[in-house]
Write a protein that holds these residues in place. Sequence first.
Motif, PDB file in Angstrom:
ATOM      1  N   SER A 280      31.445  35.460  48.382  1.00 51.58           N
ATOM      2  CA  SER A 280      31.855  34.413  47.445  1.00 51.58           C
ATOM      3  C   SER A 280      31.535  34.815  46.018  1.00 51.58           C
ATOM      4  O   SER A 280      32.289  34.499  45.086  1.00 51.58           O
ATOM      5  N   ASP A 281      30.431  35.526  45.834  1.00 52.89           N
ATOM      6  CA  ASP A 281      30.076  36.002  44.494  1.00 52.89           C
ATOM      7  C   ASP A 281      31.144  36.938  43.945  1.00 52.89           C
ATOM      8  O   ASP A 281      31.481  36.890  42.755  1.00 52.89           O
ATOM      9  N   PHE A 282      31.679  37.807  44.818  1.00 54.79           N
ATOM     10  CA  PHE A 282      32.736  38.707  44.349  1.00 54.79           C
ATOM     11  C   PHE A 282      33.961  37.919  43.904  1.00 54.79           C
ATOM     12  O   PHE A 282      34.571  38.232  42.869  1.00 54.79           O
TER      13      PHE A 282
ATOM     14  N   ARG B 186      36.884  35.702  36.905  1.00 51.43           N
ATOM     15  CA  ARG B 186      36.634  35.858  35.469  1.00 51.43           C
ATOM     16  C   ARG B 186      37.709  36.706  34.810  1.00 51.43           C
ATOM     17  O   ARG B 186      37.927  36.627  33.609  1.00 51.43           O
ATOM     18  N   GLN B 187      38.393  37.536  35.593  1.00 57.16           N
ATOM     19  CA  GLN B 187      39.429  38.412  35.043  1.00 57.16           C
ATOM     20  C   GLN B 187      40.841  38.034  35.475  1.00 57.16           C
ATOM     21  O   GLN B 187      41.807  38.396  34.809  1.00 57.16           O
ATOM     22  N   PHE B 188      40.952  37.334  36.599  1.00 58.15           N
ATOM     23  CA  PHE B 188      42.258  37.054  37.192  1.00 58.15           C
ATOM     24  C   PHE B 188      42.360  35.581  37.585  1.00 58.15           C
ATOM     25  O   PHE B 188      41.354  34.910  37.806  1.00 58.15           O
TER      26      PHE B 188
ATOM     27  N   ARG C  55      46.597  38.772  36.694  1.00 57.24           N
ATOM     28  CA  ARG C  55      46.011  38.606  35.367  1.00 57.24           C
ATOM     29  C   ARG C  55      46.314  37.203  34.863  1.00 57.24           C
ATOM     30  O   ARG C  55      47.368  36.642  35.148  1.00 57.24           O
ATOM     31  N   ARG C  56      45.401  36.646  34.132  1.00 54.91           N
ATOM     32  CA  ARG C  56      45.542  35.257  33.700  1.00 54.91           C
ATOM     33  C   ARG C  56      46.811  35.029  32.884  1.00 54.91           C
ATOM     34  O   ARG C  56      47.235  35.888  32.128  1.00 54.91           O
TER      35      ARG C  56
END
Length: 218
Positions: free
Chosen positions: A181-183, A189-191, A211-212
Amino acid sequence: MALVPYEESSGIELQKLYNPLATFAFANHTIQIRQDWRQLGVAAVVWDAALVLSTYLEMGAVTLRGCSAVELGAGTGLVGIVAALLGAHVTITDRKVALEFLKSNVEANLPPHIQPKVVVKELTWGQNLESYSPGEFDLILGADVIYLEDTFMDLLRTLGHLCSNHSVILLACRIRYERDSDFLAMLERQFTVSRVHYDPEKDVHIYRAQRRAQREDL
């Protein structure tokens, strides 16, 4: 990607590990995958995440015909083989030590007219990424690649390098531990990340990431 030795006391399904040949039906083909866990560890066994991701691809969840795809930490190569049979141009990757084993499965299961569309290539996450063009792939595939915490930053760096603005990432995994879950939190945070499929029988999730603020073209 990491080649992890198997420990007999770990409780992993022994029959799956001892079977030197696993047979599956995908994309109107019978696929026979050679397994060799004694030499290469868990990377040389077909795990449920690969089966669920292969089934998801076969369902037509993403457009494969003509797309450029890469499988990370391919192990036996099942997912990449299925993607190629469904029409993708596929680069199937793993660490150098696993490549000959991986090539043998790819060559044994792809018809001659499809083999030119497939490349088996070394990729150790986070290393020598310059051998891949930034944003080279439309589709990035990974089955059971989220399990070693020490590889998480390298995996994220690799995903960031391989993705373009329109790329789609599909990761199939079990959520076994808190670190899994941490991954996913790190990935978010990036996608933009969403769960797009869950197989309750095998307890495998498929997550889609882009990507966002990107369109979802595939």
